[in-house]
Design a protein around this motif. Structure first.
Motif, PDB file in Angstrom:
ATOM      1  N   ARG A 117      -7.132 -26.189  23.954  1.00 53.39           N
ATOM      2  CA  ARG A 117      -8.473 -26.675  23.619  1.00 53.39           C
ATOM      3  C   ARG A 117      -9.440 -26.021  24.424  1.00 53.39           C
ATOM      4  O   ARG A 117     -10.661 -25.954  23.961  1.00 53.39           O
ATOM      5  N   ALA A 118      -9.033 -25.741  25.757  1.00 52.05           N
ATOM      6  CA  ALA A 118     -10.002 -25.056  26.707  1.00 52.05           C
ATOM      7  C   ALA A 118     -10.288 -23.530  26.217  1.00 52.05           C
ATOM      8  O   ALA A 118     -11.243 -23.122  26.354  1.00 52.05           O
ATOM      9  N   LYS A 119      -9.061 -23.117  25.622  1.00 56.08           N
ATOM     10  CA  LYS A 119      -9.496 -21.620  25.152  1.00 56.08           C
ATOM     11  C   LYS A 119     -10.543 -21.667  23.910  1.00 56.08           C
ATOM     12  O   LYS A 119     -11.078 -20.730  23.636  1.00 56.08           O
ATOM     13  N   LEU A 162     -16.122 -21.111  31.702  1.00 51.12           N
ATOM     14  CA  LEU A 162     -15.240 -21.625  32.810  1.00 51.12           C
ATOM     15  C   LEU A 162     -13.933 -22.026  32.158  1.00 51.12           C
ATOM     16  O   LEU A 162     -12.926 -21.746  32.828  1.00 51.12           O
ATOM     17  N   ALA A 163     -13.912 -23.028  31.206  1.00 47.35           N
ATOM     18  CA  ALA A 163     -12.607 -23.369  30.773  1.00 47.35           C
ATOM     19  C   ALA A 163     -11.927 -22.355  30.204  1.00 47.35           C
ATOM     20  O   ALA A 163     -10.693 -22.326  30.379  1.00 47.35           O
ATOM     21  N   VAL A 164     -12.784 -21.314  29.492  1.00 45.40           N
ATOM     22  CA  VAL A 164     -11.943 -20.415  28.633  1.00 45.40           C
ATOM     23  C   VAL A 164     -11.148 -19.439  29.775  1.00 45.40           C
ATOM     24  O   VAL A 164     -10.121 -18.925  29.538  1.00 45.40           O
ATOM     25  N   VAL A 165     -11.933 -19.107  31.070  1.00 47.23           N
ATOM     26  CA  VAL A 165     -11.566 -18.274  32.064  1.00 47.23           C
ATOM     27  C   VAL A 165     -10.253 -18.865  32.816  1.00 47.23           C
ATOM     28  O   VAL A 165      -9.231 -18.154  32.963  1.00 47.23           O
ATOM     29  N   MET A 166     -10.434 -20.362  33.107  1.00 45.13           N
ATOM     30  CA  MET A 166      -9.277 -21.095  33.686  1.00 45.13           C
ATOM     31  C   MET A 166      -7.992 -21.084  32.818  1.00 45.13           C
ATOM     32  O   MET A 166      -6.936 -20.898  33.357  1.00 45.13           O
ATOM     33  N   ALA A 167      -8.117 -21.170  31.560  1.00 45.11           N
ATOM     34  CA  ALA A 167      -7.199 -21.370  30.404  1.00 45.11           C
ATOM     35  C   ALA A 167      -6.249 -20.054  30.429  1.00 45.11           C
ATOM     36  O   ALA A 167      -5.264 -19.956  30.611  1.00 45.11           O
TER      37      ALA A 167
END
Length: 257
Positions: free
Chosen positions: A45-47, A53-58
């Protein structure tokens, strides 16, 4: 003693011990896979979110967990969590008072159970968490890929008729994503099952660890390692059949290319 006597359920046989170890392996793999499923859905879901930020962390999570050896992750969980708990003490004292402090391991004073120094967590819990975070990295990519197969027309139609995001997820997205993801999840399950053997390094008695104990006790390593391999193959065969049946059921009515 013959191999049948060694692996039998007689007074000198190791059959019951191997059976219990098999149950431990299955339970460990199931817990790790379930934890990974929850993590995988959240990371997928984050991706797919619009937050940079969520994409980078995922992406960082999946890259790291798929890039480092699984054995290293188990060691980090086993020693890292225990050291963290040894340094961060939170417990009730015998007189009912509450003590919370950030202390050096050498400075920890006896608490409710006289704890001092290294605090060891249950090995089954450590193994399940370690397998779960590794499995979650692979399951995240499986769910993300399955979501990409969905027809955008169905999602647009659901929005057009006024479906709420939750209702659209429950009726349209989740059933189809799960159906498309089952082949990939089957592969991740097989990977998690094999990785469960690595948990033997922290002393949890599963199939491989029990085989080592039996081999060292009887000086018949070949017999018990063959039995261990046969048990893993049996679990794999049953799992493959189960996943294939679930896949057929979930994709009924959907024409494949």
């Amino acid at each position: 003693m013959t191999i049948f006597e060694l692996i039998g359920f007689g007074p000198n046989g190791w059959g019951l011990a191997m059976l219990l170890a098999t149950a431990m392996t299955i339970a460990l793999a199931l817990c790790g896979f379930s934890i990974g499923c929850v993590i995988g859905v959240a990371v997928a879901r984050a991706k797919l979110s619009k937050s940079r930020l969520a994409v980078v962390m995922a992406d960082f999570y999946t890259t790291v967990l798929r890039g480092v050896p699984d054995l290293l992750v188990i060691y980090l969980f086993y020693f890292g969590l225990s050291q963290f708990l040894s340094g961060t003490v939170t417990f009730w004292c015998a007189d009912g008072g509450f003590l919370l402090g950030l202390l050096q391991p050498s400075a920890i004073t006896p608490g409710l159970c006289g704890s001092r120094g290294f605090i060891e967590l249950p090995r089954f819990l450590i193994g399940s968490l370690a397998l779960g975070v590794v499995s979650g990295a692979y399951q995240a990519e499986v769910f993300r890929g399955a979501y990409g197969v969905l027809s955008r027309g169905q999602i647009e139609a659901a929005k057009a008729v006024g479906m709420s995001p939750f209702l659209m997820f429950r009726r349209i997205i989740a059933p189809q994503v799960l159906g498309y993801a089952i082949p990939g999840l089957a592969n991740v399950w097989q990977l998690t099952l094999k990785e469960s053997a690595l948990v033997s390094v922290i002393g949890l008695v599963e199939i491989l660890r029990q085989s080592q104990i039996a081999a060292n006790s009887t000086f018949k390593p070949f017999y018990f390692y063959v039995v261990a391999g046969s048990l893993y193959l049996a679990i794999t065969a049953v799992s493959t059949y189960g996943f294939s049946r679930v896949e057929q059921h979930s994709l009924r009515g959907i024409r494949r290319a």
